[in-house]
Scaffold this motif. Structure first.
Motif, PDB file in Angstrom:
ATOM      1  N   GLU A   1      17.283  15.670 -28.351  1.00 31.76           N
ATOM      2  CA  GLU A   1      18.504  16.332 -28.803  1.00 31.76           C
ATOM      3  C   GLU A   1      19.607  16.332 -27.738  1.00 31.76           C
ATOM      4  O   GLU A   1      20.763  16.643 -28.036  1.00 31.76           O
ATOM      5  N   GLU A   2      19.267  15.985 -26.499  1.00 34.41           N
ATOM      6  CA  GLU A   2      20.260  15.966 -25.422  1.00 34.41           C
ATOM      7  C   GLU A   2      20.815  14.574 -25.136  1.00 34.41           C
ATOM      8  O   GLU A   2      21.754  14.425 -24.344  1.00 34.41           O
ATOM      9  N   VAL A   3      20.254  13.566 -25.779  1.00 35.73           N
ATOM     10  CA  VAL A   3      20.676  12.187 -25.507  1.00 35.73           C
ATOM     11  C   VAL A   3      22.161  11.998 -25.789  1.00 35.73           C
ATOM     12  O   VAL A   3      22.870  11.307 -25.050  1.00 35.73           O
ATOM     13  N   LYS A   4      22.653  12.631 -26.840  1.00 34.41           N
ATOM     14  CA  LYS A   4      24.058  12.448 -27.218  1.00 34.41           C
ATOM     15  C   LYS A   4      25.022  12.972 -26.160  1.00 34.41           C
ATOM     16  O   LYS A   4      26.203  12.598 -26.143  1.00 34.41           O
ATOM     17  N   ASN A   5      24.548  13.843 -25.281  1.00 35.48           N
ATOM     18  CA  ASN A   5      25.419  14.412 -24.247  1.00 35.48           C
ATOM     19  C   ASN A   5      25.443  13.586 -22.961  1.00 35.48           C
ATOM     20  O   ASN A   5      26.326  13.791 -22.122  1.00 35.48           O
ATOM     21  N   LEU A   6      24.473  12.699 -22.790  1.00 40.19           N
ATOM     22  CA  LEU A   6      24.417  11.891 -21.574  1.00 40.19           C
ATOM     23  C   LEU A   6      25.721  11.131 -21.394  1.00 40.19           C
ATOM     24  O   LEU A   6      26.327  10.663 -22.365  1.00 40.19           O
ATOM     25  N   LYS A   7      26.161  11.000 -20.149  1.00 37.15           N
ATOM     26  CA  LYS A   7      27.422  10.310 -19.892  1.00 37.15           C
ATOM     27  C   LYS A   7      27.177   8.940 -19.268  1.00 37.15           C
ATOM     28  O   LYS A   7      26.478   8.812 -18.271  1.00 37.15           O
ATOM     29  N   LEU A   8      27.789   7.933 -19.872  1.00 34.02           N
ATOM     30  CA  LEU A   8      27.733   6.585 -19.318  1.00 34.02           C
ATOM     31  C   LEU A   8      29.082   6.261 -18.702  1.00 34.02           C
ATOM     32  O   LEU A   8      30.120   6.397 -19.355  1.00 34.02           O
ATOM     33  N   THR A   9      29.098   5.842 -17.439  1.00 34.79           N
ATOM     34  CA  THR A   9      30.343   5.463 -16.766  1.00 34.79           C
ATOM     35  C   THR A   9      30.510   3.954 -16.811  1.00 34.79           C
ATOM     36  O   THR A   9      29.557   3.209 -16.611  1.00 34.79           O
ATOM     37  N   THR A  10      31.723   3.510 -17.088  1.00 38.72           N
ATOM     38  CA  THR A  10      31.987   2.072 -17.245  1.00 38.72           C
ATOM     39  C   THR A  10      33.133   1.621 -16.339  1.00 38.72           C
ATOM     40  O   THR A  10      33.986   2.418 -15.949  1.00 38.72           O
ATOM     41  N   ALA A  11      33.148   0.330 -16.069  1.00 38.66           N
ATOM     42  CA  ALA A  11      34.231  -0.265 -15.288  1.00 38.66           C
ATOM     43  C   ALA A  11      35.509  -0.348 -16.116  1.00 38.66           C
ATOM     44  O   ALA A  11      35.459  -0.464 -17.345  1.00 38.66           O
ATOM     45  N   ALA A  12      36.643  -0.290 -15.442  1.00 36.74           N
ATOM     46  CA  ALA A  12      37.926  -0.481 -16.114  1.00 36.74           C
ATOM     47  C   ALA A  12      38.062  -1.934 -16.543  1.00 36.74           C
ATOM     48  O   ALA A  12      37.759  -2.847 -15.769  1.00 36.74           O
ATOM     49  N   PRO A  13      38.532  -2.207 -17.755  1.00 38.55           N
ATOM     50  CA  PRO A  13      38.596  -3.596 -18.236  1.00 38.55           C
ATOM     51  C   PRO A  13      39.588  -4.471 -17.484  1.00 38.55           C
ATOM     52  O   PRO A  13      39.460  -5.697 -17.493  1.00 38.55           O
ATOM     53  N   GLU A  14      40.564  -3.862 -16.807  1.00 40.11           N
ATOM     54  CA  GLU A  14      41.555  -4.654 -16.070  1.00 40.11           C
ATOM     55  C   GLU A  14      41.197  -4.825 -14.596  1.00 40.11           C
ATOM     56  O   GLU A  14      42.011  -5.312 -13.800  1.00 40.11           O
ATOM     57  N   TRP A  15      39.976  -4.439 -14.216  1.00 40.45           N
ATOM     58  CA  TRP A  15      39.587  -4.373 -12.813  1.00 40.45           C
ATOM     59  C   TRP A  15      39.906  -5.646 -12.042  1.00 40.45           C
ATOM     60  O   TRP A  15      40.574  -5.626 -11.007  1.00 40.45           O
ATOM     61  N   TYR A  16      39.450  -6.796 -12.514  1.00 36.29           N
ATOM     62  CA  TYR A  16      39.663  -8.032 -11.762  1.00 36.29           C
ATOM     63  C   TYR A  16      41.033  -8.634 -12.013  1.00 36.29           C
ATOM     64  O   TYR A  16      41.522  -9.423 -11.200  1.00 36.29           O
ATOM     65  N   HIS A  17      41.674  -8.254 -13.107  1.00 34.96           N
ATOM     66  CA  HIS A  17      43.004  -8.789 -13.374  1.00 34.96           C
ATOM     67  C   HIS A  17      44.014  -8.277 -12.365  1.00 34.96           C
ATOM     68  O   HIS A  17      44.819  -9.046 -11.825  1.00 34.96           O
TER      69      HIS A  17
END
Length: 389
Positions: free
Chosen positions: A141-157
């Motif tokens: 029931e806590e899985v939905k609260n987990l936070k995933l951090t992602t890279a910015a899509p313009e990082w290498y641009h």
């Protein structure tokens, strides 16, 4: 049942890695430790850090980014079409980007990066495996609260500009290049949703760099209109998240750099970008750095729409000294005045950035980190009455 993110007590994602984990990764890089042995140690340390977050009432639990070298890992390095370049020519790193400029001042002679040499495709899961591993460590029931951090899509641009970021034999312009990046993000977000992810944080220090007069000047000198470039990045992020499911919460984190030793790279208030950032970027909430004067005052929060929330980054991950609780609480109320939010209905609190945006981490101990997480939780409970909503 917890409401959707963000929560009253938050942290930005990366946590201080223990020395034994750093040493193990170095051994694995040399071939002196198997991947299975490294994964087993990562699993054990992530479980420990999950339990630490639970201890202090954090709901948006992360894996501390313990499986990464840096906060931006896990996306571009696994896309087809992106090629790892070791000891890249310094010329392909744009001087106007604040962190690049800082490195070149220190006699930067080129470094590791990724550039696009063929059509970009998502041919394998990117963040999905690490999310699934984390999900096994909490009740269903806590899985939905987990936070995933992602890279910015313009990082290498931004780092390499349109001149070097992609081959002109593959993409004729930014529009074509960005379209395939957005498609890859859309596919990964869909895959994450299928395994239970409902909470994504896009780490985007690059947007905050547009607050820096020095970068804006450098872009103009290079023949690039900063306003047009910023608009294109806003559109790119919007395209990346355009097909998300309605119950997928997405926030964006802005800071001005958080490299080894807690080094920052740029300064400037949010005034220059606030209206577009808050009104044209289609995210649900913002994690904003406010721990030092380098980020300016709270005045730009006047532009935040009433349906969006802000997580105030008021606790520093760069120094061991513990903040004064009452001073932080006073700043929360100050921010609320600029938001016309006297009942504090749209405000949460967090550190200004991660404790280890890169593997080596900031000059704070694990004990310092724990004290600061505890302080965030205590302040949220005292001010809001809860660590959620």
């Amino acid at each position: 049942m917890a409401p959707p993110p963000p929560f009253r007590a938050e942290h930005i994602g990366s946590l201080k890695r223990p020395r034994q984990l750093i040493d193990a990764r170095n051994l694995a890089d040399k071939g002196e430790l198997s991947q299975s042995e490294l994964t087993a140690l990562e699993d054990a340390e992530i479980l420990r850090i999950v339990q630490l977050q639970q201890k202090y009432g954090f709901t948006a639990i992360t894996d501390g980014e313990f499986r990464r070298y840096g906060f931006y890992d896990g996306f571009f390095d696994r896309l087809e079409g992106m090629v790892n370049v070791q000891n890249a020519d310094p010329e392909i790193f744009m001087d106007y980007v604040p962190d690049v400029k800082a490195f070149k001042i220190k006699d930067f002679k080129g470094g590791q990066t990724y550039i696009c040499t063929s059509k970009i495709r998502r041919t394998q899961p990117l963040y999905v495996p690490s999310f699934q591993a984390l999900a096994k460590m909490v009740p269903p029931e806590e899985v939905k609260n987990l936070k995933l951090t992602t890279a910015a899509p313009e990082w290498y641009h931004l780092r390499h500009s349109a001149k070097y970021a992609y081959s002109k034999d593959v993409y004729q312009n930014d529009t074509e290049y960005f379209a395939d990046i957005a498609k890859a993000y859309q596919e990964e977000i869909d895959a994450l949703y299928e395994v239970g992810c409902r909470n994504i944080q896009i780490d985007d220090p690059l947007l905050a760099f547009f607050c820096s007069d020095l970068m804006l000047q450098g872009l103009r000198e290079a023949g690039t209109d900063p306003d047009e470039l910023f608009d294109s990045y806003i559109q790119l992020i919007n395209d990346c998240i355009a097909k998300r499911n309605p119950d997928m919460s997405i926030g964006v984190h802005l800071c001005r750099g958080n490299f080894r030793g807690g080094i920052h790279f740029s300064e400037g208030s949010y005034d220059a970008i606030a209206v577009k950032l808050f009104n044209e970027l289609n995210v649900d909430f913002y994690y904003l750095e406010f721990d030092t004067p380098r980020a300016g005052g709270f005045e730009p929060l006047q532009a935040l729409p009433k349906h969006k929330q802000v997580v105030l980054g008021l606790i520093s991950t760069k120094v061991p000294k513990l903040e004064d609780k009452q001073e932080v609480i006073a700043r929360i109320h100050e921010a609320a005045k600029h938001m016309d939010d006297p009942k504090l209905t749209r405000i949460a609190i967090s550190p200004q950035c991660g404790f280890a945006s890169h593997i080596d981490g900031n000059p704070v101990s694990e004990e310092d980190m724990e004290n600061k997480l505890k302080l965030v939780s205590e302040i949220a409970t005292e001010v809001f009455g809860t660590t959620v909503w």
